[in-house]
Structure formats: structure tokens, C-alpha cells
Enzyme design. Sequence first.
Site, PDB file in Angstrom:
ATOM      1  N   ARG A   7      61.152  -4.468  -6.823  1.00  0.00           N
ATOM      2  CA  ARG A   7      60.446  -4.967  -5.643  1.00  0.00           C
ATOM      3  C   ARG A   7      61.369  -4.974  -4.425  1.00  0.00           C
ATOM      4  NH1 ARG A   7      57.349 -10.774  -4.983  1.00  0.00           N
ATOM      5  NH2 ARG A   7      59.247 -11.599  -5.931  1.00  0.00           N
ATOM      6  N   ASP A  13      50.180  -9.962  -5.908  1.00  0.00           N
ATOM      7  CA  ASP A  13      48.950 -10.336  -6.602  1.00  0.00           C
ATOM      8  C   ASP A  13      47.770  -9.853  -5.776  1.00  0.00           C
ATOM      9  OD1 ASP A  13      49.879 -11.578  -8.895  1.00  0.00           O
ATOM     10  OD2 ASP A  13      50.059 -13.541  -7.937  1.00  0.00           O
ATOM     11  N   TRP A  43      59.523 -12.467 -11.649  1.00  0.00           N
ATOM     12  CA  TRP A  43      59.311 -12.695 -10.213  1.00  0.00           C
ATOM     13  C   TRP A  43      58.868 -14.146  -9.958  1.00  0.00           C
ATOM     14  CZ3 TRP A  43      54.525  -9.884  -7.670  1.00  0.00           C
ATOM     15  CH2 TRP A  43      53.337 -10.309  -8.268  1.00  0.00           C
ATOM     16  N   GLU A  91      54.072 -11.319 -15.111  1.00  0.00           N
ATOM     17  CA  GLU A  91      55.063 -12.098 -14.347  1.00  0.00           C
ATOM     18  C   GLU A  91      56.320 -11.279 -14.067  1.00  0.00           C
ATOM     19  OE1 GLU A  91      53.371 -14.411 -13.578  1.00  0.00           O
ATOM     20  OE2 GLU A  91      52.187 -15.119 -15.270  1.00  0.00           O
TER      21      GLU A  91
END
Length: 525
Positions: A242, A351, A404, A190
Amino acid sequence: MAHGNLAFVLHAHLPFVRHPAHEDFLEERWLCEAITETYIPLLEMLEALERDRVPARLTISLSPPLLAMLSDRLLRSRYLRHLDRLVELAEKEERRTRSDGRFHRVAEMYLARFCRARTVFLDDWQQDLIAAFRSYQERGLIDVITCAATHGFLPLLGATPGTVRAQIEVAVAEYRRFFGHGPDGFWLPECAYEPGLDAEIARVGIRYFFVDTHGISHATPRPVYGVYAPIACESGVAAFGRDPDSSKQVWSAEEGYPGDFWYRDFYRDIGFDLDHDYVRPYLPPTGQRIHLGLKYHRITGKTDHKEPYEPERAREKLEAHAAHFVEARVRQVEWLARSMDRPPIIVCPYDAELFGHWWFEGPWWLEMVLRRLAATPSVRSATPGDDLTRHPTVQRATPAASTWGWKGYNEVWLAGQNDWIYRHLHATAERLHELCRRYPSGDERTRRALTQALRELLLAQSSDWAFMMSRETTAEYAVRRTKDHLLRCQQLCDQIGRGEIDDVRLSALEDTDNLFPALDYRVFL
């Protein structure tokens, strides 16, 4: 010469689901769907890029539970049975839709797709998809990294000594078992970070990990280049952040590419649309309607009315979206490079299951992007490890606590629906930790029981269960799994404490929850 790097990072993970006592267990289909819709299409993408000598680089994290399931003989055989039934259903659909021009081409597409998946799984890789990923890593297309042992939410597990360390060390040991060497990077489950976690992953030789955007932008001191360069923690491990722009273009339900009206709609499925008697042989034993994977409609719009899916029009959109994404990254890199003394790196973590499962066209889009990058001199695809090798000097800073998840912190995994689990996880871990200290070199039965107790504890710690509870998706199953693993661990602790280990029960648990075959309970010390 490239002015900057773009690093795609795909996080491939599923919770460990294995129910040998049940011939057809609904939740085992999660793995089957992911293999057919995500992992095999990604392997086909890698094959095409290698065949055409496209200089692409990609990072993929394969979580230890996923590795355990992909290597399990029982689950492999069940996947093959699942795939055979899909081929059978697709053959029936190809015949049924011959008189319906709206859907027949799509039915033919599914039949070809499932037959091809069978060929890849059986003939190309002899049911060993881990060998496939290992092969592409050895040939330089991908860098495979690891994750915590059972995807435990590490910031909420640190109350018990050894718990976080066990999650990390077991993961690295499993990676070595499958790939023959240690991993370069680590995916924090996560993207959940708190100061100090980096020291634990530094101990096992990890070079880098990932945090969400605000983990870098709120770091101390504030990083000069924001998320466009890694930072070095006090432990020496690098943290990559990110990129929010590229994330929004792919993730966002409102603004992202997957929501385009010409792409396939995920929710319209023949498991719900067709006559129950017709689809009944392909449903679970209970007969409940579920997604079967054959979907004939496109998103169309925010309406219940859905138009037929047209693969050719979707392909046109893919070309446009791939071009738009690369052009946006080129502009972004050129703007950033003007004010940086090192090439910027744009980190795009997703993902893996987004590509193919949720976004049907995703693997093709990714392939088109990588092909375009290969022909774009100013931006190249790279891995975070590549970037650190080329530019080893980075700013020293400590990332901020972050995830996230929704709202960016711990709320998803520490909400009203799931906060009850942690007192039980901590109490059980403390009890097991004390027993491990009491028996640092017990007899064989005690060692087996302590090792199995640790397996059960690790499985109970999976962040997936708390996530499902908070989202109220398969929450009943998540609660049952959490309680089952905690009870199994506690029962084993009781037996060890009394010196009365039930050999039959122990063997049954070892057979059912059989991941991490090389596990040694002393890792918990």
C-alpha cells in the site's frame, strides 16, 4: 507514454448475516445500506465511464460472504422491501420539507437517488448485482478478485492443519462458481500476512496479493523500489504494498478528503433528529433509533452545530480534491520514475464501503479521478495483474508479518476483548478435522453433517467478530455469533461421533447458514 501506473483496489466485504426466522433483523440492514450507498453507486460509476468510453481500470475484491448474500433470494427480497420503505420515507420527506429551503433540495436528491437505486437493482440487473460486476469484468473495466472464505484472520488460524487451506480453497471454488474461472488476485483479510501464507495461495493459482506498507518496507531482503513495485515470494506469488501517501489523503480522519467541512455528515440522521412517532414505521421492531440514510447536514467542523448540506458546494470540493489527488500522483510518479528501471505502480487499497457509505461523495470523487487519469498521459489506471503482465520480472523477497490494522500487526484481532475466541476456534477445528479424517467417505447424512459443521466453523472464524469485539461496536452480536457457530459445529460433531444425527436440526442449520452450496467437507483434509 505513461511513466507509471495507479491501481485502485476496493475491498468489498460484509460478514454473513442472514436470519430467516426474523422478519426484520437489525444487522441485516448492513447489507441493505451497502447495496444502496456503495455497490449501486459504484455500478453507476462504471456505467458512466463505459458510456463515455473512459479507459479506466479498477480492481474490486468481492468476498465470498458478500457474494453469498448478494445471490440469496431471501436477502434480495428483503433488500427490495427495505428500498421500497426508503422510497416511501423519501416521498414523505420531500413533502415535509417543501416549505424549508434549507433541506428541500437534499430531500429531492434522496428521493431521486432511492428511485434510481430501485431501477438499477430491479430493471437494469434483475436483482443480480453479481452479474453486473461480472459483466463489467468481461468488458474490461474491472478485475474482480477474491478473499478468504469467511474473511478469517489467517495468521491466527494456522494452528490447525487444513484450516487456512480450507479458507483459501473454498473462496477460490466460490469465485469459480460465480465467475466461471479462477481469480487472478487474492485479498488477504485485514491484509494480514505471515511468511508461508503465500505458498497456500500459490497452490490455487493466485498471481498476487496485497500487504500494508511495512509488509514490503520490512521485507527480506529489503526491496529496492519499496512499495512502488511488487516483490516475488519464494512461492512465485507477487506481493503489492500500500502506498502511504495516497492512503493518508483518503483514509485519514484528520487530513483526508472525506473530513472536509462541505461534505455530508455521516452521523446526523433523521432517524435520530426527527420525532420518534414520525420515523417509527421505519425503525426496527424494537423501536430503537438507528440511521435511516437521510442526512441533511454537512460536517461543518468539530462542533455539535451542523449547517445544512449543500450538494453544489460539495461537488465543487470534489472537483478540487480529484484534481489535487491526480496532481499529487503525477508528481509522485515523475519523481519515482527518475530512479527506477521500470514504471512505478502506486497501489491504493481501500474498503469499498468507504465510498458512498462512510464518505457519501466517495463514488463521485473516484469517478472524477478516473476521468482525470484517462486524460493524463504520464499516469494511467491499471490493475496489479496488468502491471505483472507488462513487467513480469520482479525482485525476489519475503514480505514481513503485518496487517493494515491499528498499529500494523495483530493487536486488533488479538486483544483483551477477543483473545478468548482462539482456543475455542482451534479446539473445535481440531475435533472436526479428526472427524473428517475418520469419515473420508461417509454415508450421505454423515457427509451433510460434516459439511454443515465445516460451514459453522468457517463462519465462527470470521475476522469481523473479533474486530467488533475489540472496537466494542455491536460486540454483543459478535460474541453471540461466534458462540452460536462454535456450538453448532460442536453439536454436529457430537452427533456424528455418536452416529445419531438429528435430521430436523441439520436441515434447519442448512437452511439458515446456507452459504457455499457446493462445499465438500473433504476440503478440510
